[in-house]
Design a protein around this motif. Structure first.
Motif, PDB file in Angstrom:
ATOM      1  N   ILE A  82     -76.361  -3.288  14.578  1.00 14.50           N
ATOM      2  CA  ILE A  82     -76.102  -3.375  13.153  1.00 14.50           C
ATOM      3  C   ILE A  82     -75.802  -1.787  12.816  1.00 14.50           C
ATOM      4  O   ILE A  82     -76.333  -0.930  13.312  1.00 14.50           O
ATOM      5  CB  ILE A  82     -77.440  -3.771  12.214  1.00 14.50           C
ATOM      6  CG1 ILE A  82     -77.905  -4.972  12.784  1.00 14.50           C
ATOM      7  CG2 ILE A  82     -77.291  -3.632  10.829  1.00 14.50           C
ATOM      8  CD1 ILE A  82     -79.281  -5.478  12.026  1.00 14.50           C
ATOM      9  N   LYS A 103     -74.379   1.050   9.452  1.00 15.06           N
ATOM     10  CA  LYS A 103     -74.522   1.054   7.929  1.00 15.06           C
ATOM     11  C   LYS A 103     -73.331   2.163   7.588  1.00 15.06           C
ATOM     12  O   LYS A 103     -73.243   3.223   8.250  1.00 15.06           O
ATOM     13  CB  LYS A 103     -75.810   1.563   7.752  1.00 15.06           C
ATOM     14  CG  LYS A 103     -75.926   2.089   6.049  1.00 15.06           C
ATOM     15  CD  LYS A 103     -77.202   2.741   5.944  1.00 15.06           C
ATOM     16  CE  LYS A 103     -77.095   3.157   4.503  1.00 15.06           C
ATOM     17  NZ  LYS A 103     -78.440   4.247   4.090  1.00 15.06           N
ATOM     18  N   TYR A 124     -72.969  -6.842  12.988  1.00 15.46           N
ATOM     19  CA  TYR A 124     -73.008  -6.833  11.627  1.00 15.46           C
ATOM     20  C   TYR A 124     -72.690  -5.344  11.002  1.00 15.46           C
ATOM     21  O   TYR A 124     -73.266  -4.264  11.914  1.00 15.46           O
ATOM     22  CB  TYR A 124     -74.280  -7.262  11.085  1.00 15.46           C
ATOM     23  CG  TYR A 124     -74.705  -8.770  11.224  1.00 15.46           C
ATOM     24  CD1 TYR A 124     -74.035  -9.724  10.897  1.00 15.46           C
ATOM     25  CD2 TYR A 124     -75.643  -8.914  12.199  1.00 15.46           C
ATOM     26  CE1 TYR A 124     -74.165 -11.035  11.465  1.00 15.46           C
ATOM     27  CE2 TYR A 124     -76.025 -10.156  12.553  1.00 15.46           C
ATOM     28  CZ  TYR A 124     -75.416 -11.308  12.146  1.00 15.46           C
ATOM     29  OH  TYR A 124     -75.642 -12.479  12.532  1.00 15.46           O
ATOM     30  N   LEU A 153     -73.013  -3.058   7.333  1.00 16.13           N
ATOM     31  CA  LEU A 153     -73.501  -3.040   6.170  1.00 16.13           C
ATOM     32  C   LEU A 153     -72.754  -2.023   5.279  1.00 16.13           C
ATOM     33  O   LEU A 153     -72.679  -0.903   5.904  1.00 16.13           O
ATOM     34  CB  LEU A 153     -75.233  -2.645   6.169  1.00 16.13           C
ATOM     35  CG  LEU A 153     -76.003  -3.544   6.888  1.00 16.13           C
ATOM     36  CD1 LEU A 153     -77.489  -2.878   6.827  1.00 16.13           C
ATOM     37  CD2 LEU A 153     -75.964  -5.064   6.585  1.00 16.13           C
ATOM     38  N   TRP A 162     -75.058  -4.577  -1.974  1.00 17.42           N
ATOM     39  CA  TRP A 162     -74.730  -4.187  -0.524  1.00 17.42           C
ATOM     40  C   TRP A 162     -74.098  -5.536  -0.087  1.00 17.42           C
ATOM     41  O   TRP A 162     -74.452  -6.723  -0.396  1.00 17.42           O
ATOM     42  CB  TRP A 162     -76.045  -3.730  -0.035  1.00 17.42           C
ATOM     43  CG  TRP A 162     -76.302  -2.212  -0.131  1.00 17.42           C
ATOM     44  CD1 TRP A 162     -76.815  -1.866  -1.167  1.00 17.42           C
ATOM     45  CD2 TRP A 162     -75.657  -1.192   0.789  1.00 17.42           C
ATOM     46  NE1 TRP A 162     -76.743  -0.387  -1.120  1.00 17.42           N
ATOM     47  CE2 TRP A 162     -76.172  -0.190   0.088  1.00 17.42           C
ATOM     48  CE3 TRP A 162     -75.186  -1.450   1.869  1.00 17.42           C
ATOM     49  CZ2 TRP A 162     -76.043   1.188   0.771  1.00 17.42           C
ATOM     50  CZ3 TRP A 162     -74.929   0.035   2.538  1.00 17.42           C
ATOM     51  CH2 TRP A 162     -75.525   1.118   1.809  1.00 17.42           C
ATOM     52  N   ARG A 163     -73.026  -5.232   1.040  1.00 23.16           N
ATOM     53  CA  ARG A 163     -72.557  -6.211   1.624  1.00 23.16           C
ATOM     54  C   ARG A 163     -73.028  -6.273   3.041  1.00 23.16           C
ATOM     55  O   ARG A 163     -73.360  -5.133   3.523  1.00 23.16           O
ATOM     56  CB  ARG A 163     -70.946  -6.241   1.625  1.00 23.16           C
ATOM     57  CG  ARG A 163     -70.461  -6.358   0.213  1.00 23.16           C
ATOM     58  CD  ARG A 163     -70.554  -8.144  -0.387  1.00 23.16           C
ATOM     59  NE  ARG A 163     -70.103  -8.258  -1.730  1.00 23.16           N
ATOM     60  CZ  ARG A 163     -68.581  -8.535  -1.902  1.00 23.16           C
ATOM     61  NH1 ARG A 163     -67.956  -8.922  -0.412  1.00 23.16           N
ATOM     62  NH2 ARG A 163     -68.242  -8.682  -2.970  1.00 23.16           N
ATOM     63  N   LEU A 164     -72.883  -7.345   3.602  1.00 23.14           N
ATOM     64  CA  LEU A 164     -73.110  -7.322   5.234  1.00 23.14           C
ATOM     65  C   LEU A 164     -72.138  -8.419   5.760  1.00 23.14           C
ATOM     66  O   LEU A 164     -71.807  -9.279   5.365  1.00 23.14           O
ATOM     67  CB  LEU A 164     -74.699  -7.875   5.586  1.00 23.14           C
ATOM     68  CG  LEU A 164     -74.883  -9.461   5.445  1.00 23.14           C
ATOM     69  CD1 LEU A 164     -75.879  -9.691   6.606  1.00 23.14           C
ATOM     70  CD2 LEU A 164     -75.653  -9.528   4.028  1.00 23.14           C
ATOM     71  N   TYR A 207     -79.856  -2.341  -0.251  1.00 20.62           N
ATOM     72  CA  TYR A 207     -79.570  -2.169   1.098  1.00 20.62           C
ATOM     73  C   TYR A 207     -80.855  -2.676   2.037  1.00 20.62           C
ATOM     74  O   TYR A 207     -80.162  -3.397   2.949  1.00 20.62           O
ATOM     75  CB  TYR A 207     -79.735  -0.503   1.326  1.00 20.62           C
ATOM     76  CG  TYR A 207     -79.861  -0.105   2.940  1.00 20.62           C
ATOM     77  CD1 TYR A 207     -78.760  -0.445   3.616  1.00 20.62           C
ATOM     78  CD2 TYR A 207     -80.879   0.400   3.525  1.00 20.62           C
ATOM     79  CE1 TYR A 207     -78.893  -0.185   4.870  1.00 20.62           C
ATOM     80  CE2 TYR A 207     -80.953   0.718   4.644  1.00 20.62           C
ATOM     81  CZ  TYR A 207     -79.881   0.353   5.318  1.00 20.62           C
ATOM     82  OH  TYR A 207     -80.152   0.860   6.783  1.00 20.62           O
ATOM     83  N   ALA A 257     -80.043  -6.308   2.369  1.00 17.51           N
ATOM     84  CA  ALA A 257     -78.971  -6.838   3.156  1.00 17.51           C
ATOM     85  C   ALA A 257     -79.290  -6.396   4.859  1.00 17.51           C
ATOM     86  O   ALA A 257     -78.984  -7.128   5.624  1.00 17.51           O
ATOM     87  CB  ALA A 257     -77.567  -5.565   2.662  1.00 17.51           C
ATOM     88  N   LEU A 258     -80.061  -5.199   5.035  1.00 19.15           N
ATOM     89  CA  LEU A 258     -80.639  -5.082   6.397  1.00 19.15           C
ATOM     90  C   LEU A 258     -81.368  -6.230   6.927  1.00 19.15           C
ATOM     91  O   LEU A 258     -81.310  -6.623   8.090  1.00 19.15           O
ATOM     92  CB  LEU A 258     -81.196  -3.686   6.458  1.00 19.15           C
ATOM     93  CG  LEU A 258     -81.848  -3.225   7.733  1.00 19.15           C
ATOM     94  CD1 LEU A 258     -80.728  -3.197   8.850  1.00 19.15           C
ATOM     95  CD2 LEU A 258     -82.316  -1.860   7.658  1.00 19.15           C
ATOM     96  N   ALA A 276     -79.356  -9.225   7.719  1.00 16.54           N
ATOM     97  CA  ALA A 276     -78.672  -8.764   9.135  1.00 16.54           C
ATOM     98  C   ALA A 276     -79.631  -9.073  10.356  1.00 16.54           C
ATOM     99  O   ALA A 276     -79.470  -9.819  11.346  1.00 16.54           O
ATOM    100  CB  ALA A 276     -77.954  -7.463   9.290  1.00 16.54           C
TER     101      ALA A 276
END
Length: 364
Positions: free
Chosen positions: A258, A260, A286, A288, A297-299, A351, A354-355, A358
């Protein structure tokens, strides 16, 4: 250096672009003789008749270079006329850069760009191979040996010129027997092809044909300069950002799968190439990043390759198509906002949320 270049690229780009749009090339009819050698401008020849994207771009690129700046364009198939010209592209059956002859139709021609590319060059690729570095350096006001110029030289071939070479040489994009599921007729070669005189037009004169070729040159050259501008001010800075995020991936999650981004940028253009260069294993699943339209936030799941829509590891099936409270309830994670029906992207109000999405997706 990236910030400085991005800040000055617009001004230089528009100067070149306006020059391309406003300096209509002088077309000299097929009966031209060597008496025109007294003109200050160099003379570049290409074939008359139906034109294609490769020679339109080749002529535009030559006119952006220093040796052939604003050259006169002569469209003819007369061998004697072609022999008298300063440069010839896409006709004549000769590739000889010392004599500025850039044809690719002759038997035995197998020239490629280099740097690992295997697509046979068209006249566009040939001219770009010899003058691309100089043109990019002039647009960016950097030395030809600058690392940014070298990077963009390869990137613009991969993402702009190579397709023109491939289409003109009849190279299929995929090695598959099946017919494509849909047709794309909006590529640059397709649009330039439609600029040719229609067979139903009553006026098929050389003047009208040359006017049409001028429009093709303007279109091809304009899109080339737009790509130089885009790759200099957007693509190159994004590459640095993605590289830094990949290096810091294990600070985001111990899995290393992942990353960011602290600000949105076109990461998809770089992640597969940088994974290979940086020998990243396991691969990133993924990304972020903050939503540039809100504080959410988007993932996003990383695609299996740059040309495919399928994700390496889509978001869980039972999340897909859900939103807000219902999604948060099913996922067991507060703050969820949505997950796309295909599972390639989702969102959360924070955030940390979103994390968490993921991380849960990795284990799903």
């Amino acid at each position: 250096m990236v910030k400085l270049m991005a800040g000055t690229t617009h001004r230089i780009f528009f100067a070149f672009h306006n020059r391309l749009l406003n300096s209509k090339p002088l077309f000299i009819h097929r009966t031209v003789t060597s008496s025109f050698s007294t003109l200050h401008h160099k003379r570049v020849g290409t074939h008359s008749g139906t034109f294609h994207c490769d020679e339109a771009l080749a002529c535009s690129l030559l006119r952006l270079s220093t040796p052939f700046s604003d050259a006169h364009i002569i469209r003819t198939r007369d061998p004697k006329v072609l022999e008298s010209l300063d440069a010839v592209v896409d006709v004549g059956g000769v590739y000889d850069p010392l004599r500025h002859r850039y044809d690719h139709h002759q038997k035995g021609f197998e020239e490629v760009f280099g740097y690992g590319f295997v697509t046979k060059l068209s006249s566009a690729g040939l001219v770009y191979k010899h003058y691309g570095l100089e043109i990019i350096a002039k647009v960016l006001q950097l030395d030809e040996g600058h690392s940014h110029v070298r990077q963009l030289y390869r990137a613009l071939y991969r993402n702009f010129v190579e397709a023109i070479d491939a289409v003109d040489n009849g190279v299929n994009e995929y090695d598959i027997a099946e017919s494509p599921k849909y047709v794309i007729n909006t590529t640059l070669p397709s649009r330039i092809k439609r600029l040719n005189l229609d067979w139903t037009d009553s006026d098929q004169s050389s003047d009208r044909e040359n006017d049409a070729f001028h429009r093709a040159m303007t279109l091809a050259g304009g899109e080339f300069l737009e790509n130089v501008n885009y790759y200099a001010k957007s693509w190159l800075p994004a590459r640095s950002i993605v590289m830094e995020c990949l290096a810091a991936r294990e600070t985001i999650d111990p899995s290393g799968e992942i990353i960011k981004l602290n600000r949105p940028c076109p990461w998809k253009l770089h992640i597969h190439e940088l994974e290979e260069e940086m020998k990243i294993n396991p691969s990133i699943k993924y990304v972020l990043y903050p939503d540039d339209r809100s504080e959410k936030w988007r993932l996003q799941a990383v695609a299996i390759s740059p040309t495919r829509f399928e994700s390496r590891k889509p978001l869980p099936y039972d999340w897909r198509g859900l939103e807000n409270d219902k999604l948060s309830e099913v996922a067991g994670i507060p703050g969820c906002t949505f997950v796309h029906m295909s599972g390639f992207i989702g969102g959360n109000r924070s955030y940390n949320g979103a994390l968490a999405m993921a991380r849960a997706s990795l284990k799903a």
